[in-house]
Structures are given as C-alpha cells and as structure tokens.
Write a protein that holds these residues in place. Structure first.
Motif, PDB file in Angstrom:
ATOM      1  N   LYS A 139      -3.977   2.990  -3.801  1.00 13.94           N
ATOM      2  CA  LYS A 139      -2.863   3.039  -2.529  1.00 13.94           C
ATOM      3  C   LYS A 139      -3.373   1.902  -1.759  1.00 13.94           C
ATOM      4  N   LEU A 140      -2.404   1.083  -1.332  1.00  9.35           N
ATOM      5  CA  LEU A 140      -2.456   0.097  -0.459  1.00  9.35           C
ATOM      6  C   LEU A 140      -1.709   0.045   0.877  1.00  9.35           C
ATOM      7  N   ARG A 141      -2.085   0.517   1.981  1.00 10.26           N
ATOM      8  CA  ARG A 141      -1.042   0.576   3.182  1.00 10.26           C
ATOM      9  C   ARG A 141      -1.219  -0.532   3.944  1.00 10.26           C
ATOM     10  N   PHE A 142      -0.073  -1.285   4.164  1.00  7.04           N
ATOM     11  CA  PHE A 142      -0.042  -2.370   4.881  1.00  7.04           C
ATOM     12  C   PHE A 142      -0.165  -2.142   6.444  1.00  7.04           C
ATOM     13  N   PRO A 143      -0.419  -2.940   7.310  1.00  6.82           N
ATOM     14  CA  PRO A 143      -0.400  -2.834   8.671  1.00  6.82           C
ATOM     15  C   PRO A 143       1.044  -2.392   9.346  1.00  6.82           C
ATOM     16  N   ASP A 144       2.156  -2.818   8.528  1.00  5.82           N
ATOM     17  CA  ASP A 144       3.435  -2.421   9.177  1.00  5.82           C
ATOM     18  C   ASP A 144       3.863  -1.144   8.807  1.00  5.82           C
ATOM     19  N   GLY A 145       2.925  -0.369   8.091  1.00  8.50           N
ATOM     20  CA  GLY A 145       3.189   0.878   7.634  1.00  8.50           C
ATOM     21  C   GLY A 145       3.899   1.043   6.127  1.00  8.50           C
ATOM     22  N   LYS A 146       4.169  -0.028   5.427  1.00 10.29           N
ATOM     23  CA  LYS A 146       4.548   0.200   4.115  1.00 10.29           C
ATOM     24  C   LYS A 146       3.385   0.553   3.244  1.00 10.29           C
ATOM     25  N   VAL A 147       3.735   1.063   2.151  1.00  2.43           N
ATOM     26  CA  VAL A 147       2.459   1.671   1.168  1.00  2.43           C
ATOM     27  C   VAL A 147       2.952   1.414  -0.244  1.00  2.43           C
ATOM     28  N   GLU A 148       2.006   0.856  -0.918  1.00  2.80           N
ATOM     29  CA  GLU A 148       2.158   0.587  -2.567  1.00  2.80           C
ATOM     30  C   GLU A 148       1.112   1.435  -3.050  1.00  2.80           C
ATOM     31  N   ILE A 149       1.625   2.129  -4.277  1.00  2.72           N
ATOM     32  CA  ILE A 149       0.999   2.691  -5.203  1.00  2.72           C
ATOM     33  C   ILE A 149       1.120   2.027  -6.530  1.00  2.72           C
ATOM     34  N   GLY A 188       4.805   0.390 -10.581  1.00  2.00           N
ATOM     35  CA  GLY A 188       4.115   0.975  -9.370  1.00  2.00           C
ATOM     36  C   GLY A 188       5.417   1.204  -8.531  1.00  2.00           C
ATOM     37  N   VAL A 189       5.003   1.496  -7.096  1.00  2.00           N
ATOM     38  CA  VAL A 189       6.204   1.865  -6.154  1.00  2.00           C
ATOM     39  C   VAL A 189       5.753   1.304  -4.719  1.00  2.00           C
ATOM     40  N   ARG A 190       6.756   1.123  -4.015  1.00  2.00           N
ATOM     41  CA  ARG A 190       6.547   0.863  -2.682  1.00  2.00           C
ATOM     42  C   ARG A 190       7.449   1.444  -1.809  1.00  2.00           C
ATOM     43  N   TRP A 191       6.733   2.151  -0.617  1.00  2.00           N
ATOM     44  CA  TRP A 191       7.633   2.926   0.146  1.00  2.00           C
ATOM     45  C   TRP A 191       7.792   2.188   1.494  1.00  2.00           C
ATOM     46  N   SER A 192       8.958   2.361   2.208  1.00  2.00           N
ATOM     47  CA  SER A 192       9.184   1.754   3.597  1.00  2.00           C
ATOM     48  C   SER A 192       8.233   2.478   4.456  1.00  2.00           C
ATOM     49  N   ALA A 193       7.875   1.918   5.838  1.00  2.00           N
ATOM     50  CA  ALA A 193       7.011   2.300   6.810  1.00  2.00           C
ATOM     51  C   ALA A 193       7.257   3.974   6.947  1.00  2.00           C
ATOM     52  N   ASP A 194       8.721   4.421   7.056  1.00  3.03           N
ATOM     53  CA  ASP A 194       8.984   5.765   7.295  1.00  3.03           C
ATOM     54  C   ASP A 194       9.087   6.736   6.285  1.00  3.03           C
TER      55      ASP A 194
END
Length: 146
Positions: free
Chosen positions: A78-88, A100-106
């Motif tokens: 899991k990679l969490r970016f400083p802007d809050g987005k997350v990738e698995i 894989g998948v990316r989620w928005s910060a919210d």
C-alpha cells in the motif's frame, strides 16, 4: 547507525531489536533505519537490506507499507501519497505489476491500476475486491488514516 558500518556482535543500537545480528558488517533482524535524506524504514532486514514486511516513510512524505525483497518493493503493498491518495498494488523488483487500485484522498472514488498506470474509474466496492484479492485491507481515509 547506518548498516554496513557496524561489525560488532552483541551490540544493541538505538532503533534496533536486541536480536538484531551483524555478520560481516551487514545487519539482519528487525530495526528502524533513518537515512540521510530523512526517509525512515521500520521493518525487517537481511544482510543489510530491506527484507520481509516493512514500512518506509519516504522523504517526500509518501508512505509504503508492504513486502520487501533485497531493498525493493516486492509483493503486495500500500502506497499513501502526501495528498492522501492511496494505491494498492503487487510489486516485483520495485515496479508495480498486474492489476491494482487507487483511491481518492476521501476514499469516495477509485480507479483501476494496470502495471502502475491509472485506468478507468471503478466503483469503490470493486476497488475493495481488488485489495482483497491482493490480501490487503481497504485503507482508512481522513483523520483515522492507518
């Protein structure tokens, strides 16, 4: 103490478990290493390299949690970016592979990732299923981030 500089056996260094062992100047075991660029790795080492489960807080503020092999991201992570987005993603030799998948910060929007590249939007329920297939939990979002 940076790895590769210590050669003494049975010496406990700050941030390293007492079971951390040095052989030929290379450490093996569980420990926490802060690099000169400010990045911090907390996890397992083998022969002076990141190996197994670990958490790497990069100088940029991004945080990677997952599996490592010989200093490289290798396996699900899991990679969490400083802007809050997350990738698995699944990783091999540091690079993202497969789906894989990316989620928005919210956490309200998600996108399919293929070989590390963002593709089409997908329902968050489908994103959760991708994370589950990779053996990882859906990340938390907002104030109680994991």
């Amino acid at each position: 103490m940076p790895l590769g500089l210590a050669s003494q056996q049975n010496v406990v260094y700050p941030g390293f478990d007492p079971s951390f062992q040095y052989t030929g100047g290379k450490g093996s075991g569980r420990g926490k290493l802060t690099r000169s660029d400010g990045s911090v790795f907390d996890g397992h080492f083998k022969d002076g390299k990141f190996q197994g489960q670990g958490k790497w807080v990069l100088a940029s503020g991004a945080v990677f949690e997952g599996e490592f092999k010989e200093d490289k991201r290798w396996g699900p992570g899991k990679l969490r970016f400083p802007d809050g987005k997350v990738e698995i993603q699944e990783y091999r030799e540091y690079d993202p592979v497969g789906e894989g998948v990316r989620w928005s910060a919210d956490g309200l929007r998600a996108w399919r990732m293929v070989e590390g590249r963002q593709r089409e939007p997908i329902p968050v329920e489908e994103a959760a299923a991708v994370a589950e297939r990779l053996g990882l939990a859906v990340p938390s979002f907002g104030e109680d981030e994991d």
